[in-house]
Scaffold this motif. Structure first.
Motif, PDB file in Angstrom:
ATOM      1  N   HIS A 147       0.835  -1.208   0.000  1.00 54.17           N
ATOM      2  CA  HIS A 147       0.000   0.000   0.000  1.00 54.17           C
ATOM      3  C   HIS A 147       0.873   1.263   0.000  1.00 54.17           C
ATOM      4  O   HIS A 147       0.603   2.216  -0.734  1.00 54.17           O
ATOM      5  N   LEU A 148       1.914   1.244   0.817  1.00 54.46           N
ATOM      6  CA  LEU A 148       2.815   2.403   0.843  1.00 54.46           C
ATOM      7  C   LEU A 148       3.499   2.604  -0.499  1.00 54.46           C
ATOM      8  O   LEU A 148       3.681   3.740  -0.949  1.00 54.46           O
ATOM      9  N   ARG A 149       3.843   1.512  -1.157  1.00 49.54           N
ATOM     10  CA  ARG A 149       4.493   1.604  -2.471  1.00 49.54           C
ATOM     11  C   ARG A 149       3.554   2.271  -3.482  1.00 49.54           C
ATOM     12  O   ARG A 149       3.971   3.134  -4.252  1.00 49.54           O
ATOM     13  N   VAL A 150       2.277   1.889  -3.458  1.00 49.16           N
ATOM     14  CA  VAL A 150       1.300   2.510  -4.370  1.00 49.16           C
ATOM     15  C   VAL A 150       1.202   4.004  -4.086  1.00 49.16           C
ATOM     16  O   VAL A 150       1.201   4.823  -5.009  1.00 49.16           O
ATOM     17  N   LEU A 151       1.133   4.368  -2.807  1.00 48.24           N
ATOM     18  CA  LEU A 151       1.038   5.782  -2.453  1.00 48.24           C
ATOM     19  C   LEU A 151       2.290   6.555  -2.859  1.00 48.24           C
ATOM     20  O   LEU A 151       2.209   7.695  -3.321  1.00 48.24           O
ATOM     21  N   GLU A 152       3.426   5.917  -2.702  1.00 43.37           N
ATOM     22  CA  GLU A 152       4.684   6.583  -3.064  1.00 43.37           C
ATOM     23  C   GLU A 152       4.813   6.713  -4.582  1.00 43.37           C
ATOM     24  O   GLU A 152       5.181   7.775  -5.091  1.00 43.37           O
ATOM     25  N   GLU A 153       4.489   5.659  -5.313  1.00 44.31           N
ATOM     26  CA  GLU A 153       4.587   5.704  -6.773  1.00 44.31           C
ATOM     27  C   GLU A 153       3.594   6.686  -7.385  1.00 44.31           C
ATOM     28  O   GLU A 153       3.847   7.249  -8.440  1.00 44.31           O
ATOM     29  N   SER A 154       2.473   6.896  -6.709  1.00 43.69           N
ATOM     30  CA  SER A 154       1.476   7.837  -7.214  1.00 43.69           C
ATOM     31  C   SER A 154       1.789   9.265  -6.783  1.00 43.69           C
ATOM     32  O   SER A 154       1.103  10.195  -7.203  1.00 43.69           O
ATOM     33  N   GLY A 155       2.798   9.436  -5.953  1.00 43.50           N
ATOM     34  CA  GLY A 155       3.226  10.767  -5.550  1.00 43.50           C
ATOM     35  C   GLY A 155       2.523  11.340  -4.335  1.00 43.50           C
ATOM     36  O   GLY A 155       2.725  12.498  -3.995  1.00 43.50           O
ATOM     37  N   PHE A 156       1.699  10.542  -3.665  1.00 41.44           N
ATOM     38  CA  PHE A 156       0.980  11.048  -2.501  1.00 41.44           C
ATOM     39  C   PHE A 156       1.837  11.111  -1.245  1.00 41.44           C
ATOM     40  O   PHE A 156       1.584  11.917  -0.363  1.00 41.44           O
ATOM     41  N   ILE A 157       2.830  10.226  -1.155  1.00 45.03           N
ATOM     42  CA  ILE A 157       3.718  10.257   0.005  1.00 45.03           C
ATOM     43  C   ILE A 157       5.164  10.167  -0.460  1.00 45.03           C
ATOM     44  O   ILE A 157       5.447   9.733  -1.586  1.00 45.03           O
ATOM     45  N   VAL A 158       6.037  10.597   0.407  1.00 41.91           N
ATOM     46  CA  VAL A 158       7.471  10.380   0.214  1.00 41.91           C
ATOM     47  C   VAL A 158       7.987   9.714   1.479  1.00 41.91           C
ATOM     48  O   VAL A 158       7.453   9.932   2.574  1.00 41.91           O
ATOM     49  N   THR A 159       8.990   8.887   1.311  1.00 39.47           N
ATOM     50  CA  THR A 159       9.593   8.234   2.466  1.00 39.47           C
ATOM     51  C   THR A 159      11.051   8.629   2.551  1.00 39.47           C
ATOM     52  O   THR A 159      11.696   8.909   1.534  1.00 39.47           O
ATOM     53  N   GLU A 160      11.527   8.632   3.773  1.00 40.97           N
ATOM     54  CA  GLU A 160      12.925   8.985   4.020  1.00 40.97           C
ATOM     55  C   GLU A 160      13.468   8.028   5.064  1.00 40.97           C
ATOM     56  O   GLU A 160      12.821   7.788   6.091  1.00 40.97           O
ATOM     57  N   LYS A 161      14.620   7.484   4.791  1.00 39.90           N
ATOM     58  CA  LYS A 161      15.223   6.548   5.737  1.00 39.90           C
ATOM     59  C   LYS A 161      16.297   7.270   6.529  1.00 39.90           C
ATOM     60  O   LYS A 161      17.232   7.840   5.964  1.00 39.90           O
TER      61      LYS A 161
END
Length: 115
Positions: A51-65
């Motif tokens: 689910h997070l991958r879909v949100l990230e690929e669609s541009g709704f979220i960004v993740t930072e490690k």
């Protein structure tokens, strides 16, 4: 226009799932680590990460490690793009229904005082 449609298709696909909408709602309050985001959902972490991958690929979220923690944050501007499209559609439909109401009112017989 084709890129815009693809972008909208991707956006609305991402928003079509209640889990992803819940994640976005949660992230609108503040950024959060993946583990914290996953806690309320009754699914395994691998499924949640999809689910997070879909949100990230669609541009709704960004993740930072940072270190061993992956933190997510929402991209409000992406939500605004979807909202703008919906607003444009609402205006078109409101104009159409206003024209229909005006037409119906013109077609209705008078109040009977003209007899």
């Amino acid at each position: 226009m084709a890129n815009n449609n693809l972008s909208l298709d991707t956006a609305f696909y991402a928003l079509s799932d209640p889990t992803r909408r819940a994640v976005i709602s949660r992230l609108l309050r503040r950024s959060a680590p993946v583990k914290e985001l996953a806690e309320p959902f009754k699914m395994g972490l691998p499924s949640f990460l999809k689910h997070l991958r879909v949100l990230e690929e669609s541009g709704f979220i960004v993740t930072e490690k940072i270190g061993r923690t992956r933190t997510c944050r929402v991209r409000v501007e992406r939500l605004e793009e979807a909202e703008n499209w919906l607003s444009e559609q609402r205006k078109l439909w409101q104009a159409a229904t206003d024209r229909l109401a005006h037409y119906v009112e013109e077609q209705m017989p008078g109040d009977g005082t003209d007899d």
